[in-house]
Design a protein around this motif. Structure first.
Motif, PDB file in Angstrom:
ATOM      1  N   MET A   1      14.738   3.087  -7.928  1.00  0.00           N
ATOM      2  CA  MET A   1      13.917   2.905  -6.741  1.00  0.00           C
ATOM      3  C   MET A   1      13.724   1.420  -6.451  1.00  0.00           C
ATOM      4  O   MET A   1      13.653   0.597  -7.365  1.00  0.00           O
ATOM      5  CB  MET A   1      12.541   3.559  -6.941  1.00  0.00           C
ATOM      6  N   ARG A   2      13.641   1.070  -5.172  1.00  0.00           N
ATOM      7  CA  ARG A   2      13.457  -0.320  -4.781  1.00  0.00           C
ATOM      8  C   ARG A   2      12.001  -0.718  -5.037  1.00  0.00           C
ATOM      9  O   ARG A   2      11.076  -0.012  -4.650  1.00  0.00           O
ATOM     10  CB  ARG A   2      13.794  -0.492  -3.308  1.00  0.00           C
ATOM     11  N   PRO A   3      11.758  -1.859  -5.703  1.00  0.00           N
ATOM     12  CA  PRO A   3      10.375  -2.267  -5.954  1.00  0.00           C
ATOM     13  C   PRO A   3       9.646  -2.567  -4.657  1.00  0.00           C
ATOM     14  O   PRO A   3      10.201  -3.120  -3.714  1.00  0.00           O
ATOM     15  CB  PRO A   3      10.541  -3.520  -6.826  1.00  0.00           C
ATOM     16  N   GLN A   4       8.359  -2.226  -4.626  1.00  0.00           N
ATOM     17  CA  GLN A   4       7.554  -2.434  -3.441  1.00  0.00           C
ATOM     18  C   GLN A   4       7.076  -3.884  -3.385  1.00  0.00           C
ATOM     19  O   GLN A   4       6.798  -4.517  -4.398  1.00  0.00           O
ATOM     20  CB  GLN A   4       6.348  -1.501  -3.431  1.00  0.00           C
ATOM     21  N   SER A   5       6.969  -4.411  -2.175  1.00  0.00           N
ATOM     22  CA  SER A   5       6.501  -5.781  -1.990  1.00  0.00           C
ATOM     23  C   SER A   5       4.982  -5.828  -2.078  1.00  0.00           C
ATOM     24  O   SER A   5       4.304  -4.804  -2.179  1.00  0.00           O
ATOM     25  CB  SER A   5       6.959  -6.309  -0.626  1.00  0.00           C
ATOM     26  N   ARG A   6       4.452  -7.048  -2.044  1.00  0.00           N
ATOM     27  CA  ARG A   6       3.003  -7.223  -2.133  1.00  0.00           C
ATOM     28  C   ARG A   6       2.286  -6.636  -0.921  1.00  0.00           C
ATOM     29  O   ARG A   6       1.126  -6.255  -0.995  1.00  0.00           O
ATOM     30  CB  ARG A   6       2.668  -8.707  -2.258  1.00  0.00           C
ATOM     31  N   LEU A   7       2.984  -6.579   0.219  1.00  0.00           N
ATOM     32  CA  LEU A   7       2.354  -6.072   1.424  1.00  0.00           C
ATOM     33  C   LEU A   7       2.329  -4.556   1.487  1.00  0.00           C
ATOM     34  O   LEU A   7       1.507  -3.968   2.181  1.00  0.00           O
ATOM     35  CB  LEU A   7       3.068  -6.627   2.663  1.00  0.00           C
ATOM     36  N   PHE A   9       2.557  -2.511  -1.432  1.00  0.00           N
ATOM     37  CA  PHE A   9       2.086  -1.882  -2.671  1.00  0.00           C
ATOM     38  C   PHE A   9       0.663  -1.372  -2.465  1.00  0.00           C
ATOM     39  O   PHE A   9      -0.229  -2.127  -2.063  1.00  0.00           O
ATOM     40  CB  PHE A   9       2.111  -2.884  -3.818  1.00  0.00           C
ATOM     41  N   PRO A  10       0.407  -0.071  -2.686  1.00  0.00           N
ATOM     42  CA  PRO A  10      -0.931   0.478  -2.434  1.00  0.00           C
ATOM     43  C   PRO A  10      -1.974  -0.119  -3.374  1.00  0.00           C
ATOM     44  O   PRO A  10      -1.849  -0.045  -4.591  1.00  0.00           O
ATOM     45  CB  PRO A  10      -0.753   1.983  -2.674  1.00  0.00           C
ATOM     46  N   ARG A  11      -2.996  -0.703  -2.814  1.00  0.00           N
ATOM     47  CA  ARG A  11      -4.119  -1.234  -3.586  1.00  0.00           C
ATOM     48  C   ARG A  11      -5.274  -1.528  -2.636  1.00  0.00           C
ATOM     49  O   ARG A  11      -5.102  -1.548  -1.422  1.00  0.00           O
ATOM     50  CB  ARG A  11      -3.732  -2.497  -4.349  1.00  0.00           C
ATOM     51  N   ASN A  12      -6.441  -1.745  -3.205  1.00  0.00           N
ATOM     52  CA  ASN A  12      -7.617  -2.110  -2.416  1.00  0.00           C
ATOM     53  C   ASN A  12      -7.597  -3.606  -2.151  1.00  0.00           C
ATOM     54  O   ASN A  12      -7.458  -4.404  -3.080  1.00  0.00           O
ATOM     55  CB  ASN A  12      -8.899  -1.736  -3.161  1.00  0.00           C
ATOM     56  N   ALA A 298      -4.196 -12.445  -3.191  1.00  0.00           N
ATOM     57  CA  ALA A 298      -2.769 -12.727  -3.034  1.00  0.00           C
ATOM     58  C   ALA A 298      -2.449 -12.940  -1.560  1.00  0.00           C
ATOM     59  O   ALA A 298      -3.326 -13.217  -0.739  1.00  0.00           O
ATOM     60  CB  ALA A 298      -1.942 -11.577  -3.625  1.00  0.00           C
ATOM     61  N   LEU A 299      -1.172 -12.795  -1.230  1.00  0.00           N
ATOM     62  CA  LEU A 299      -0.712 -13.041   0.135  1.00  0.00           C
ATOM     63  C   LEU A 299      -1.406 -12.162   1.173  1.00  0.00           C
ATOM     64  O   LEU A 299      -1.795 -12.661   2.241  1.00  0.00           O
ATOM     65  CB  LEU A 299       0.804 -12.863   0.207  1.00  0.00           C
ATOM     66  N   PRO A 300      -1.599 -10.856   0.952  1.00  0.00           N
ATOM     67  CA  PRO A 300      -2.290 -10.051   1.982  1.00  0.00           C
ATOM     68  C   PRO A 300      -3.696 -10.544   2.285  1.00  0.00           C
ATOM     69  O   PRO A 300      -4.134 -10.523   3.444  1.00  0.00           O
ATOM     70  CB  PRO A 300      -2.305  -8.639   1.376  1.00  0.00           C
ATOM     71  N   GLU A 301      -4.425 -11.010   1.256  1.00  0.00           N
ATOM     72  CA  GLU A 301      -5.774 -11.519   1.501  1.00  0.00           C
ATOM     73  C   GLU A 301      -5.740 -12.767   2.384  1.00  0.00           C
ATOM     74  O   GLU A 301      -6.557 -12.923   3.300  1.00  0.00           O
ATOM     75  CB  GLU A 301      -6.450 -11.840   0.163  1.00  0.00           C
ATOM     76  N   PRO A 356      -2.434  -4.062   2.732  1.00  0.00           N
ATOM     77  CA  PRO A 356      -1.710  -3.042   1.975  1.00  0.00           C
ATOM     78  C   PRO A 356      -2.344  -1.674   2.147  1.00  0.00           C
ATOM     79  O   PRO A 356      -3.556  -1.555   2.359  1.00  0.00           O
ATOM     80  CB  PRO A 356      -1.833  -3.538   0.525  1.00  0.00           C
ATOM     81  N   PRO A 357      -1.547  -0.621   2.083  1.00  0.00           N
ATOM     82  CA  PRO A 357      -2.115   0.737   2.193  1.00  0.00           C
ATOM     83  C   PRO A 357      -3.019   1.041   1.012  1.00  0.00           C
ATOM     84  O   PRO A 357      -2.871   0.482  -0.074  1.00  0.00           O
ATOM     85  CB  PRO A 357      -0.872   1.636   2.212  1.00  0.00           C
ATOM     86  N   LEU A 358      -3.960   1.925   1.243  1.00  0.00           N
ATOM     87  CA  LEU A 358      -4.911   2.282   0.197  1.00  0.00           C
ATOM     88  C   LEU A 358      -4.249   3.206  -0.820  1.00  0.00           C
ATOM     89  O   LEU A 358      -3.377   4.006  -0.472  1.00  0.00           O
ATOM     90  CB  LEU A 358      -6.129   2.964   0.803  1.00  0.00           C
ATOM     91  N   PRO A 359      -4.646   3.106  -2.081  1.00  0.00           N
ATOM     92  CA  PRO A 359      -4.080   4.008  -3.088  1.00  0.00           C
ATOM     93  C   PRO A 359      -4.487   5.450  -2.849  1.00  0.00           C
ATOM     94  O   PRO A 359      -5.525   5.729  -2.250  1.00  0.00           O
ATOM     95  CB  PRO A 359      -4.653   3.466  -4.406  1.00  0.00           C
ATOM     96  N   VAL A 360      -3.661   6.363  -3.313  1.00  0.00           N
ATOM     97  CA  VAL A 360      -3.935   7.791  -3.160  1.00  0.00           C
ATOM     98  C   VAL A 360      -5.082   8.172  -4.083  1.00  0.00           C
ATOM     99  O   VAL A 360      -5.111   7.820  -5.265  1.00  0.00           O
ATOM    100  CB  VAL A 360      -2.678   8.620  -3.482  1.00  0.00           C
ATOM    101  N   VAL A 361      -6.057   8.877  -3.534  1.00  0.00           N
ATOM    102  CA  VAL A 361      -7.250   9.274  -4.274  1.00  0.00           C
ATOM    103  C   VAL A 361      -7.140  10.740  -4.632  1.00  0.00           C
ATOM    104  O   VAL A 361      -6.790  11.578  -3.802  1.00  0.00           O
ATOM    105  CB  VAL A 361      -8.521   9.016  -3.442  1.00  0.00           C
ATOM    106  N   ARG A 362      -7.416  11.042  -5.874  1.00  0.00           N
ATOM    107  CA  ARG A 362      -7.394  12.439  -6.308  1.00  0.00           C
ATOM    108  C   ARG A 362      -8.551  13.211  -5.700  1.00  0.00           C
ATOM    109  O   ARG A 362      -9.614  12.649  -5.450  1.00  0.00           O
ATOM    110  CB  ARG A 362      -7.471  12.507  -7.835  1.00  0.00           C
ATOM    111  N   PRO A 363      -8.370  14.498  -5.437  1.00  0.00           N
ATOM    112  CA  PRO A 363      -9.457  15.289  -4.853  1.00  0.00           C
ATOM    113  C   PRO A 363     -10.691  15.284  -5.742  1.00  0.00           C
ATOM    114  O   PRO A 363     -10.595  15.383  -6.970  1.00  0.00           O
ATOM    115  CB  PRO A 363      -8.852  16.700  -4.741  1.00  0.00           C
ATOM    116  N   GLY A 364     -11.853  15.152  -5.105  1.00  0.00           N
ATOM    117  CA  GLY A 364     -13.108  15.143  -5.844  1.00  0.00           C
ATOM    118  C   GLY A 364     -13.555  13.787  -6.315  1.00  0.00           C
ATOM    119  O   GLY A 364     -14.598  13.672  -6.961  1.00  0.00           O
ATOM    120  N   THR A 365     -12.779  12.726  -6.025  1.00  0.00           N
ATOM    121  CA  THR A 365     -13.144  11.375  -6.434  1.00  0.00           C
ATOM    122  C   THR A 365     -13.133  10.475  -5.216  1.00  0.00           C
ATOM    123  O   THR A 365     -12.628  10.832  -4.163  1.00  0.00           O
ATOM    124  CB  THR A 365     -12.173  10.823  -7.494  1.00  0.00           C
TER     125      THR A 365
END
Length: 376
Positions: A1-7, A9-12, A298-301, A356-365
């Motif tokens: 798989m191609r590595p995701q860039s900083r922009l 990569f899902p994170r807050n 980082a760069l997105p900020e 960056p897109p938000l990380p996937v949250v598990r149901p109930g959290t």
């Protein structure tokens, strides 16, 4: 798989970046009463919030700020119609019963309500409402609890107190609901002064128990430990921080008030910010602390904060080059479109894509778990 860039990569995103972006939009809104850029700022804020807000409970606060902004506009128009000074304009919409006021007060209670007065009140209320919505966007996008992780060491105690307040304020509401449910099951009334007395004592007792447990847990983990510092260092820190905050207040006043001297604006704000930063850095040496899972910057900020700063800078430049486009000479004329200011505001909409897109949250959290580690 191609590595995701900083922009991508899902994170807050760092909450400080969202607050800087929102403050840039608020600064731009404070320099104009033209409804075109004001409505554009409101649309840009709503677009970014809808695209990048999380599923946490505090992320739903933007709607409440919008309702509060509408209420402010309505109150401003009502006060202008009932209590106003000076000329009201020639276009009379309707008339209210006129009540006599003391001579020389310059006020009227009732009388003719003109189109010019209503439009002027609407533009002023819209300006204040848009600034409030910018703060609401920052609250919806950037968690205040996570923002306290970045509090400098000199403000460590304040950060811990704010985290405790943000953690236990919702807990008090939960305790009150639990006690009311218990009273309802026992057939006791849940309304009136008597029910309030029965509600206050269990909630207060629970709050004291939580406070004692929290104090013991914080003491066992080393909260509040300080290093030895000299008297000269404490005095130097006090002078630098106080002088810096005074300079920041004068600079902000100079920026918001266009009638003051130019040196009271941005130069004084920069000088005060520099002094305060030096004072906070010197004062931070007395507090040895660590950070658990610090939020990266980082760069997105940088891109998100830069987009908000671009809107503010474009507005300030437009004020200096063409102030007639931002402060209307006649409220009944069709508002002009300040191209430079609008272009800067449109740049502020890019965080809807650049963040960056938000990380996937598990149901109930949720995307944030409350903890005292935010101030550690």
């Amino acid at each position: 798989m191609r590595p995701q860039s900083r922009l991508t990569f899902p994170r807050n995103l760092h909450p400080g970046a969202w607050w800087l972006w929102a403050l840039g939009l608020a600064a731009a809104a404070s320099r104009t009463q033209n409804p075109v850029p004001l409505l554009l700022i409101l649309a840009v804020g709503g677009l970014v919030v809808s695209a990048r807000r999380s599923t946490a409970p505090w992320a739903k606060s933007y709607g409440a700020f919008l309702k509060l902004a509408l209420l402010i506009i309505a109150i401003r128009i009502a006060f202008q119609a009932l209590l106003s000074t000076g000329s009201q304009g020639p276009t009379v919409l309707f008339s209210l019963p006129l009540l006599p006021m003391p001579e020389g007060s310059g006020l009227k209670l009732g009388g003719d309500v003109t189109l010019e007065a209503v439009l002027q009140a609407f533009y002023e209320g819209l300006q204040l409402g848009v600034i409030l919505c910018c703060v609401g966007a920052a609250n919806a996008l950037g968690s205040a609890r996570r923002l306290l992780r970045s509090v400098p060491g000199a403000l460590y105690e304040i950060g811990v107190a704010c985290v405790i307040a943000l953690t236990f304020a919702p807990q008090l509401v939960t305790d009150a609901q639990r006690v009311r449910a218990a009273h309802r099951l026992r057939g006791r009334p849940t309304r009136g002064l008597g029910s309030l007395k029965r509600l206050a004592m269990p909630v207060l007792e629970g709050a004291l128990e939580h406070s004692v447990e929290l104090a013991a847990a914080m003491d066992s983990r080393g909260y509040g430990r300080t290093t030895d510092d000299s008297r000269v260092s404490r005095r130097l820190t006090t002078v630098l921080v106080f002088g810096g905050l005074l300079g920041v207040c004068v600079g902000v006043y100079g920026l918001l008030d266009g009638t003051t001297s130019s040196w009271l604006g941005l130069p004084m704000l920069a000088l005060g910010s520099g002094l305060a930063a030096v004072g906070i850095a010197v004062g931070g040496r007395r507090t040895g602390r660590t950070t658990y899972r610090p939020d990266p910057w980082a760069l997105p900020e940088w891109l998100v904060a830069g987009c908000g700063a671009t809107a503010a800078v474009a507005m300030f430049v437009n004020v200096e080059t063409a102030p007639e486009q931002l402060y209307l000479a006649s409220v009944t004329m069709l508002p002009p479109v300040p191209l430079l200011a609008c272009a800067g505001i449109l740049v502020a909409a890019l965080p809807a894509v650049l963040a960056p897109p938000l990380p996937v949250v598990r149901p109930g959290t949720t995307q944030e778990t409350p903890s005292l580690e935010a101030a550690a």
